[in-house]
Write a protein that holds these residues in place. Structure first.
Motif, PDB file in Angstrom:
ATOM      1  N   ARG A 102       0.805  -1.222   0.000  1.00 54.24           N
ATOM      2  CA  ARG A 102       0.000   0.000   0.000  1.00 54.24           C
ATOM      3  C   ARG A 102       0.846   1.283   0.000  1.00 54.24           C
ATOM      4  NH1 ARG A 102      -5.163  -0.635   0.440  1.00 54.24           N
ATOM      5  NH2 ARG A 102      -5.499   1.492   1.168  1.00 54.24           N
ATOM      6  N   PRO A 103       1.712   1.459  -1.017  1.00 53.84           N
ATOM      7  CA  PRO A 103       2.385   2.750  -1.172  1.00 53.84           C
ATOM      8  C   PRO A 103       1.373   3.809  -1.600  1.00 53.84           C
ATOM      9  CG  PRO A 103       2.735   1.411  -3.114  1.00 53.84           C
ATOM     10  CD  PRO A 103       2.012   0.532  -2.118  1.00 53.84           C
ATOM     11  N   ARG A 104       1.705   5.079  -1.420  1.00 53.28           N
ATOM     12  CA  ARG A 104       0.782   6.142  -1.865  1.00 53.28           C
ATOM     13  C   ARG A 104       0.608   6.115  -3.381  1.00 53.28           C
ATOM     14  NH1 ARG A 104       3.866   9.582   1.355  1.00 53.28           N
ATOM     15  NH2 ARG A 104       4.419  10.887  -0.423  1.00 53.28           N
ATOM     16  N   TRP A 105       1.697   5.796  -4.092  1.00 51.93           N
ATOM     17  CA  TRP A 105       1.694   5.790  -5.547  1.00 51.93           C
ATOM     18  C   TRP A 105       2.211   4.442  -6.058  1.00 51.93           C
ATOM     19  CZ3 TRP A 105       0.535  10.043  -8.821  1.00 51.93           C
ATOM     20  CH2 TRP A 105       0.406  11.288  -8.188  1.00 51.93           C
ATOM     21  N   PHE A 106       1.822   4.093  -7.285  1.00 52.03           N
ATOM     22  CA  PHE A 106       2.532   3.038  -8.004  1.00 52.03           C
ATOM     23  C   PHE A 106       2.578   3.406  -9.482  1.00 52.03           C
ATOM     24  CE2 PHE A 106      -1.783   1.296  -8.707  1.00 52.03           C
ATOM     25  CZ  PHE A 106      -1.713   0.915 -10.034  1.00 52.03           C
ATOM     26  N   LEU A 107       3.552   2.838 -10.172  1.00 51.86           N
ATOM     27  CA  LEU A 107       3.739   3.069 -11.605  1.00 51.86           C
ATOM     28  C   LEU A 107       4.036   1.738 -12.262  1.00 51.86           C
ATOM     29  CD1 LEU A 107       4.306   4.798 -14.163  1.00 51.86           C
ATOM     30  CD2 LEU A 107       6.646   5.104 -13.302  1.00 51.86           C
ATOM     31  N   MET A 108       3.239   1.363 -13.256  1.00 49.84           N
ATOM     32  CA  MET A 108       3.435   0.106 -13.970  1.00 49.84           C
ATOM     33  C   MET A 108       3.550   0.358 -15.456  1.00 49.84           C
ATOM     34  SD  MET A 108       1.025  -3.306 -14.312  1.00 49.84           S
ATOM     35  CE  MET A 108       0.305  -2.748 -15.876  1.00 49.84           C
ATOM     36  N   GLU A 109       4.489  -0.340 -16.109  1.00 50.74           N
ATOM     37  CA  GLU A 109       4.670  -0.242 -17.564  1.00 50.74           C
ATOM     38  C   GLU A 109       4.481  -1.600 -18.189  1.00 50.74           C
ATOM     39  OE1 GLU A 109       7.423  -0.765 -21.140  1.00 50.74           O
ATOM     40  OE2 GLU A 109       7.393  -1.754 -19.182  1.00 50.74           O
ATOM     41  N   ASN A 110       3.848  -1.636 -19.380  1.00 50.80           N
ATOM     42  CA  ASN A 110       3.702  -2.883 -20.119  1.00 50.80           C
ATOM     43  C   ASN A 110       3.353  -2.556 -21.564  1.00 50.80           C
ATOM     44  OD1 ASN A 110       3.205  -5.774 -20.672  1.00 50.80           O
ATOM     45  ND2 ASN A 110       3.068  -5.928 -18.440  1.00 50.80           N
ATOM     46  N   VAL A 111       3.258  -3.566 -22.396  1.00 47.30           N
ATOM     47  CA  VAL A 111       2.837  -3.359 -23.778  1.00 47.30           C
ATOM     48  C   VAL A 111       1.363  -2.966 -23.795  1.00 47.30           C
ATOM     49  CG1 VAL A 111       4.566  -4.890 -24.780  1.00 47.30           C
ATOM     50  CG2 VAL A 111       2.374  -5.826 -24.052  1.00 47.30           C
ATOM     51  N   THR A 112       0.948  -2.291 -24.838  1.00 44.32           N
ATOM     52  CA  THR A 112      -0.425  -1.773 -24.885  1.00 44.32           C
ATOM     53  C   THR A 112      -1.468  -2.885 -24.919  1.00 44.32           C
ATOM     54  OG1 THR A 112      -0.305  -1.596 -27.308  1.00 44.32           O
ATOM     55  CG2 THR A 112       0.279   0.361 -26.028  1.00 44.32           C
ATOM     56  N   THR A 113      -1.120  -4.042 -25.490  1.00 48.14           N
ATOM     57  CA  THR A 113      -2.098  -5.135 -25.565  1.00 48.14           C
ATOM     58  C   THR A 113      -2.418  -5.712 -24.186  1.00 48.14           C
ATOM     59  OG1 THR A 113      -0.220  -6.586 -26.108  1.00 48.14           O
ATOM     60  CG2 THR A 113      -1.587  -5.829 -27.936  1.00 48.14           C
ATOM     61  N   ALA A 114      -1.576  -5.438 -23.195  1.00 46.94           N
ATOM     62  CA  ALA A 114      -1.867  -5.920 -21.838  1.00 46.94           C
ATOM     63  C   ALA A 114      -3.167  -5.328 -21.311  1.00 46.94           C
ATOM     64  CB  ALA A 114      -0.713  -5.571 -20.899  1.00 46.94           C
ATOM     65  N   ALA A 115      -3.528  -4.131 -21.789  1.00 51.69           N
ATOM     66  CA  ALA A 115      -4.732  -3.455 -21.287  1.00 51.69           C
ATOM     67  C   ALA A 115      -6.004  -4.256 -21.557  1.00 51.69           C
ATOM     68  CB  ALA A 115      -4.842  -2.066 -21.914  1.00 51.69           C
ATOM     69  N   LYS A 116      -5.977  -5.135 -22.571  1.00 50.56           N
ATOM     70  CA  LYS A 116      -7.163  -5.916 -22.917  1.00 50.56           C
ATOM     71  C   LYS A 116      -7.074  -7.358 -22.426  1.00 50.56           C
ATOM     72  CE  LYS A 116      -8.081  -3.202 -27.106  1.00 50.56           C
ATOM     73  NZ  LYS A 116      -8.260  -3.250 -28.577  1.00 50.56           N
ATOM     74  N   SER A 117      -6.080  -7.646 -21.599  1.00 55.28           N
ATOM     75  CA  SER A 117      -5.863  -9.024 -21.172  1.00 55.28           C
ATOM     76  C   SER A 117      -6.740  -9.392 -19.980  1.00 55.28           C
ATOM     77  CB  SER A 117      -4.397  -9.233 -20.799  1.00 55.28           C
ATOM     78  OG  SER A 117      -4.074  -8.509 -19.617  1.00 55.28           O
ATOM     79  N   ALA A 118      -6.992 -10.685 -19.846  1.00 51.59           N
ATOM     80  CA  ALA A 118      -7.742 -11.184 -18.692  1.00 51.59           C
ATOM     81  C   ALA A 118      -6.951 -10.978 -17.409  1.00 51.59           C
ATOM     82  CB  ALA A 118      -8.057 -12.663 -18.891  1.00 51.59           C
ATOM     83  N   THR A 119      -5.629 -11.111 -17.506  1.00 53.99           N
ATOM     84  CA  THR A 119      -4.794 -10.937 -16.313  1.00 53.99           C
ATOM     85  C   THR A 119      -4.863  -9.505 -15.805  1.00 53.99           C
ATOM     86  OG1 THR A 119      -3.287 -12.656 -17.106  1.00 53.99           O
ATOM     87  CG2 THR A 119      -2.468 -11.188 -15.382  1.00 53.99           C
ATOM     88  N   TRP A 120      -4.830  -8.533 -16.720  1.00 55.79           N
ATOM     89  CA  TRP A 120      -4.917  -7.139 -16.262  1.00 55.79           C
ATOM     90  C   TRP A 120      -6.281  -6.847 -15.650  1.00 55.79           C
ATOM     91  CZ3 TRP A 120      -3.038  -3.358 -13.970  1.00 55.79           C
ATOM     92  CH2 TRP A 120      -3.609  -2.092 -13.996  1.00 55.79           C
ATOM     93  N   ARG A 121      -7.329  -7.454 -16.165  1.00 53.48           N
ATOM     94  CA  ARG A 121      -8.644  -7.260 -15.558  1.00 53.48           C
ATOM     95  C   ARG A 121      -8.639  -7.736 -14.109  1.00 53.48           C
ATOM     96  NH1 ARG A 121     -10.533  -8.862 -20.694  1.00 53.48           N
ATOM     97  NH2 ARG A 121     -10.879 -11.021 -19.990  1.00 53.48           N
ATOM     98  N   GLU A 122      -8.002  -8.885 -13.859  1.00 51.97           N
ATOM     99  CA  GLU A 122      -7.877  -9.374 -12.480  1.00 51.97           C
ATOM    100  C   GLU A 122      -7.044  -8.414 -11.636  1.00 51.97           C
ATOM    101  OE1 GLU A 122      -7.171 -13.671 -11.686  1.00 51.97           O
ATOM    102  OE2 GLU A 122      -6.887 -13.762 -13.861  1.00 51.97           O
ATOM    103  N   ALA A 123      -5.912  -8.014 -12.186  1.00 54.28           N
ATOM    104  CA  ALA A 123      -5.010  -7.125 -11.447  1.00 54.28           C
ATOM    105  C   ALA A 123      -5.686  -5.789 -11.168  1.00 54.28           C
ATOM    106  CB  ALA A 123      -3.728  -6.915 -12.238  1.00 54.28           C
ATOM    107  N   ARG A 124      -6.426  -5.291 -12.142  1.00 57.94           N
ATOM    108  CA  ARG A 124      -7.113  -4.008 -11.969  1.00 57.94           C
ATOM    109  C   ARG A 124      -8.143  -4.092 -10.842  1.00 57.94           C
ATOM    110  NH1 ARG A 124     -10.908  -0.309 -13.460  1.00 57.94           N
ATOM    111  NH2 ARG A 124     -10.124   1.566 -14.497  1.00 57.94           N
ATOM    112  N   THR A 125      -8.861  -5.206 -10.770  1.00 54.71           N
ATOM    113  CA  THR A 125      -9.836  -5.402  -9.700  1.00 54.71           C
ATOM    114  C   THR A 125      -9.158  -5.374  -8.332  1.00 54.71           C
ATOM    115  OG1 THR A 125     -11.288  -6.687 -11.144  1.00 54.71           O
ATOM    116  CG2 THR A 125     -11.563  -6.982  -8.768  1.00 54.71           C
TER     117      THR A 125
END
Length: 451
Positions: A102-125
């Protein structure tokens, strides 16, 4: 601190932005060795980031303000099979670490196709349940300081914020035109600084945006008329064309007056007989006539400074470290945006058709609607650029500001009402359903202007 730090590109950029990187972790010993050799301090260590019980206790003790990282992208990449397997699950591991530390901020980088992945949906939740507001921006690296048309997803999270809170500021940080190969390797550099080198093989021209070499007695002189660029760089610019192994039937030849495509570990390869016999129809010249990139040039296109030293017995390992890295100048740009918001130097733009919504839905006159928008911007100024996912917390934060209580009661009431109306508008989802528009330099206002 940085997770999945690789050889240190993101850490270098965040340090240039003004962050103090206190710890870094990666599973590849070769990358960790290169990180510590170039950035010093033995900050990086080898760690299995899938072992959450093994890594989280150390992170909790350090209590970082921000955790950054680029989880492996091979499972999402357009150059791969796009099968979400073990590497993709490391994105979820990253989110679980954020939710636990639980840091105040986080920064994550990945390829743009990750935004539509099932894994990112889980991580986003996971991240949303942990209370983070998210800004998900797809950026082109050639607009952020490297001559490379590298498109990447950057996700910035901050506790308690509304989603999209940093989008306008990231957009404004982009350069108006892409950086080209000539811009990096050309014979002259605008606003260049001259540090005479001790060897003809070393560079003497340095950008004011990168660390200078060791200062010596005869350092920092005006650029002499007789100066010549490094022979390899001069030959590349003189040739005018560069070959890059195409991905998925793309173009193989680029001119030096455009960005290089995304750096991969095959960026040094010459064209195959198959490509020479069947070139892309849009290639400006035959691939056989193009310049050959050296490893130092590939490294610089990826944003590493000229003083960076690569340590590995295998050329493939060096190229893999370069290709995996986040370009330092891109990380520096995003880092400065984060630090400016943290210090309250910028406020988020009020995007969308808020004024129109006020007139059509709330029956306000055009003048009254514009006044409400102005007041909402002033309230955000008083909040130091913070937005809040919970409207009641936003109003409570406003009422905790000393400057707010110095205002007259009717002005205080107007500011509260403006924030309530803006919250209602955002809650109705207008921002999610309208077409994106071109950002301008007024979208991320410095606080002095917003006032």
């Amino acid at each position: 601190m940085e997770l999945f730090c690789g050889a240190g590109g993101m850490s270098l950029g965040l340090t240039q932005a003004g962050c103090d990187v206190v710890a870094a972790y990666d599973a590849w010993p070769v990358a960790v060795e290169n990180y510590n050799h170039n950035l010093g301090g033995n900050v990086a260590r080898v760690a299995d980031l899938t072992d959450l019980l093994g890594i989280v206790p150390d992170l909790l003790k350090l209590a970082p303000d921000m955790i950054a990282g680029g989880p492996p992208c091979q499972d999402y990449s357009s150059a791969g099979r796009r099968e979400e397997a073990e590497n993709a699950r490391l994105t979820l591991a990253f989110a679980l670490i954020i939710a636990t530390v639980r840091p105040r901020w986080f920064l994550m980088e990945n390829v743009t196709t990750a935004a539509k992945s099932a894994t990112w949906r889980e991580a986003r939740t996971v991240l949303k349940r942990a209370g983070y507001g998210l800004t998900e921006s797809k950026i082109d690296a050639s607009r952020y300081g490297v001559p490379q048309s590298r498109r990447r997803l950057f996700v910035v999270g901050r506790q308690g914020e509304r989603d999209g809170f940093l989008a306008s500021a990231i957009a404004v940080a982009a350069a108006p035109t892409p950086m080209t190969i000539r811009d990096l390797f050309g014979a002259t550099t605008p606003a260049a600084v001259y540090f005479p080198s001790t060897s003809e093989a070393r560079r003497s021209i340095w950008s004011p945006d990168e660390p200078a070499p060791t200062i010596r007695e005869r350092s920092i002189r005006p650029l002499p008329d007789s100066y010549k660029p490094h022979p390899d760089d001069a030959a590349l610019v003189a040739n005018g064309f560069i070959y890059s192994r195409p991905v998925r039937a793309g173009r193989g030849v680029r001119t030096v007056d455009e960005p290089f495509p995304t750096i991969t570990r095959t960026a040094w390869e010459r064209p195959t007989a198959r490509y020479l016999s069947s070139p892309h129809p849009a290639d400006p010249v035959a691939a056989s006539e193009t310049a050959v990139l050296s490893i130092p040039q590939i490294s610089r296109i990826q944003g590493f400074p000229v003083w960076w030293e690569w340590r590995a017995t295998a050329k493939r390992d060096i190229l893999q470290m370069i290709a995996n890295a986040v370009p330092a100048s891109v990380a520096a740009s995003i880092g400065r945006v984060i630090l400016d918001r943290e210090s309250g130097k910028t406020t988020p733009a009020i995007e969308g058709r808020f004024v129109r919504w006020l007139t059509t839905t709330r029956g306000r006159s055009p003048q009254s609607a514009w006044n409400v928008k102005s007041l909402a911007g002033r309230a955000r100024h008083l909040l130091g650029g913070r937005t809040f996912a919970v409207p009641a917390l936003e109003l409570a934060a406003l009422e905790s500001v000393e400057e707010f209580w110095a205002l007259k009661k009717n002005a205080q009431s107007d500011l509260r009402q403006a924030l309530r109306l803006l919250a209602e508008y955002q809650a109705e989802g207008h921002l999610r359903h309208q077409k994106p528009r071109q950002m301008t330099t007024t979208d991320a206002q410095p606080l002095a202007d917003a006032a």
